[in-house]
Write a protein that holds these residues in place. Structure first.
Motif, PDB file in Angstrom:
ATOM      1  N   GLY A   1      -6.088   6.059  -3.617  1.00 31.42           N
ATOM      2  CA  GLY A   1      -5.053   6.011  -4.642  1.00 31.42           C
ATOM      3  C   GLY A   1      -5.320   6.990  -5.777  1.00 31.42           C
ATOM      4  O   GLY A   1      -4.396   7.662  -6.261  1.00 31.42           O
TER       5      GLY A   1
ATOM      6  N   ILE B   1      -8.993   2.073  -0.676  1.00 32.02           N
ATOM      7  CA  ILE B   1      -7.788   1.953  -1.485  1.00 32.02           C
ATOM      8  C   ILE B   1      -7.917   2.675  -2.819  1.00 32.02           C
ATOM      9  O   ILE B   1      -7.077   3.502  -3.189  1.00 32.02           O
ATOM     10  CB  ILE B   1      -7.440   0.467  -1.718  1.00 32.02           C
ATOM     11  N   ILE B   2      -8.974   2.356  -3.561  1.00 29.24           N
ATOM     12  CA  ILE B   2      -9.085   2.919  -4.907  1.00 29.24           C
ATOM     13  C   ILE B   2      -9.324   4.425  -4.856  1.00 29.24           C
ATOM     14  O   ILE B   2      -8.675   5.197  -5.574  1.00 29.24           O
ATOM     15  CB  ILE B   2     -10.197   2.209  -5.697  1.00 29.24           C
TER      16      ILE B   2
ATOM     17  N   SER C   1       2.759   1.494  -3.428  1.00 27.57           N
ATOM     18  CA  SER C   1       1.890   1.752  -4.572  1.00 27.57           C
ATOM     19  C   SER C   1       1.265   3.136  -4.516  1.00 27.57           C
ATOM     20  O   SER C   1       1.167   3.826  -5.532  1.00 27.57           O
ATOM     21  CB  SER C   1       0.779   0.698  -4.642  1.00 27.57           C
ATOM     22  N   VAL C   2       0.837   3.549  -3.317  1.00 28.04           N
ATOM     23  CA  VAL C   2       0.087   4.799  -3.203  1.00 28.04           C
ATOM     24  C   VAL C   2       0.998   5.999  -2.973  1.00 28.04           C
ATOM     25  O   VAL C   2       0.863   7.031  -3.650  1.00 28.04           O
ATOM     26  CB  VAL C   2      -0.960   4.686  -2.075  1.00 28.04           C
TER      27      VAL C   2
ATOM     28  N   VAL D   1      -1.162   1.028 -12.311  1.00 20.96           N
ATOM     29  CA  VAL D   1      -1.711   1.574 -11.069  1.00 20.96           C
ATOM     30  C   VAL D   1      -3.083   0.964 -10.793  1.00 20.96           C
ATOM     31  O   VAL D   1      -3.390   0.562  -9.661  1.00 20.96           O
ATOM     32  CB  VAL D   1      -1.818   3.108 -11.158  1.00 20.96           C
TER      33      VAL D   1
ATOM     34  N   MET E   1       0.837  -1.205   0.000  1.00 22.12           N
ATOM     35  CA  MET E   1       0.000   0.000   0.000  1.00 22.12           C
ATOM     36  C   MET E   1       0.867   1.249   0.000  1.00 22.12           C
ATOM     37  O   MET E   1       0.615   2.196  -0.756  1.00 22.12           O
ATOM     38  CB  MET E   1      -0.932  -0.005   1.210  1.00 22.12           C
TER      39      MET E   1
ATOM     40  N   GLU F   1      -2.561  -2.549  -9.554  1.00 22.71           N
ATOM     41  CA  GLU F   1      -1.997  -2.539  -8.197  1.00 22.71           C
ATOM     42  C   GLU F   1      -3.082  -2.283  -7.158  1.00 22.71           C
ATOM     43  O   GLU F   1      -3.140  -2.974  -6.126  1.00 22.71           O
ATOM     44  CB  GLU F   1      -0.917  -1.461  -8.087  1.00 22.71           C
ATOM     45  N   LEU F   2      -3.918  -1.309  -7.415  1.00 23.13           N
ATOM     46  CA  LEU F   2      -4.955  -0.966  -6.441  1.00 23.13           C
ATOM     47  C   LEU F   2      -5.942  -2.116  -6.272  1.00 23.13           C
ATOM     48  O   LEU F   2      -6.387  -2.412  -5.146  1.00 23.13           O
ATOM     49  CB  LEU F   2      -5.677   0.307  -6.876  1.00 23.13           C
ATOM     50  N   TRP F   3      -6.284  -2.814  -7.350  1.00 19.92           N
ATOM     51  CA  TRP F   3      -7.198  -3.949  -7.244  1.00 19.92           C
ATOM     52  C   TRP F   3      -6.541  -5.126  -6.527  1.00 19.92           C
ATOM     53  O   TRP F   3      -7.212  -5.867  -5.801  1.00 19.92           O
ATOM     54  CB  TRP F   3      -7.691  -4.368  -8.627  1.00 19.92           C
TER      55      TRP F   3
END
Length: 329
Positions: A316, A312-313, A195-196, A286, A192, A289-291
């Protein structure tokens, strides 16, 4: 070069060249080592997996009985002095993991290794019995081969019983919880973060410079730096003794590696020299990654899918939009 190294490597004996005395010495020392390994398994598992620990304690006791029988036969035939011959002295002889390593093996690996150890010991005793010309020795080695085969089946059957019985289910649940605490939780936090948190600097650089190579270098440095920081932070802030979260270096490794992977995912597309192509691919990465983070949260952390998607989504996308807006300003 191989010949040069062989000059400094201790010579190893062929099994067929061993005398009856050496074979019995090898068997005695092998049983002692196996008994210590099973005792180490039991000690390591006693707190969280008492049923499996009891199984390994029983196997350690049986190995000690085998050693005593072999030792009695050896003393009658050759006297009280044991020849110091070990597994590593014999070419092709089965090896065992160092004791410090087996103490940290997880439950499933320990059970599987136990069955494999018994299978290897059975093969050794059958081979040794086939070469023995002494009736008493041949009988004992044959009996031990049968006993090791029985122990292998016992280890496998006990594994099945422990997997399906109430105690086994409790142990399986505990193993799952420990896996989540030691690997999944810190790994998810790292993924997390990687990615974020790297979205804003990477995409801000991308839209500010429209230079793929510069963007890649910023993304690479941000990802590796964040990975190192997250890894050391996770390992240093909790030794796992009171929290029960497991080894700090394992958690630090999971967190650091996943943080780096999370950032590199949308940095690597900028190795493509065409800016808009690289950016389109990075945006697709991206999204994936979020999924993936949403799926892990739902699968292992039992977070409701709707809440995970919202957290998350949405988060992000807000960070991504911030980077694009700042970079394009």
């Amino acid at each position: 070069m191989p010949a040069l190294f062989s000059m400094f490597r201790p010579a190893r004996r062929q099994f067929d060249d061993l005398s009856a005395q050496e074979v019995l010495s090898l068997a005695i020392l092998a049983e002692e080592e196996d008994g210590r390994i099973y005792a180490a398994y039991a000690a390591n598992l006693a707190k969280d997996y008492p049923a499996s620990a009891a199984m390994f304690d029983a196997m350690a006791a049986e190995e000690n009985e085998h050693r005593s029988a072999l030792l009695d036969l050896y003393v009658r035939r050759f006297g009280p002095t044991i020849i110091p011959i070990r597994r590593e002295h014999v070419e092709g002889f089965y090896a065992r993991k160092p004791l410090w390593l087996v103490k940290s093996l997880p439950l499933e690996r320990a059970r599987a290794d136990a069955a494999d150890m018994e299978r290897q010991a059975e093969a050794f005793y059958r081979l040794a019995a086939s070469r023995s010309t002494d009736a008493e020795t041949r009988k004992l080695l044959g009996d031990l081969a049968a006993a090791e085969a029985k122990h292998e089946r016992k280890a496998l059957s006990l594994e099945g019983e422990l997997t399906t019985g109430d105690e086994g289910k409790a142990e399986q649940d505990q193993a799952k919880r420990q896996f989540v605490l030691t690997w999944v939780q810190p790994g998810l936090a790292g993924l997390m973060d990687g990615s974020v948190s790297t979205l804003a600097p990477i995409f801000a650089t991308a839209f500010a410079t429209q230079n793929p190579w510069t963007t890649f270098l910023i993304g690479l440095s941000a990802s590796i730096g964040a990975g190192i920081s997250m890894g050391f932070t996770e390992a240093a802030h909790d030794d796992g003794k009171l929290s029960g979260r497991g080894s700090p270096w394992k958690r630090g490794l999971a967190s650091g590696v996943m943080t780096t992977i999370g950032g590199l995912g949308h940095a690597l597309p900028y190795l493509i020299p065409h800016f808009w192509t690289a950016t389109a691919i990075a945006l697709c990465v991206v999204f994936v990654e979020l999924w993936v983070i949403v799926w892990i949260q739902n699968r292992f952390m039992e977070t409701p899918i709707g809440r995970a998607m919202f957290q998350i989504i949405l988060g992000g996308l807000l960070v991504l939009a911030t980077g694009i807006l700042i970079g394009g300003a």
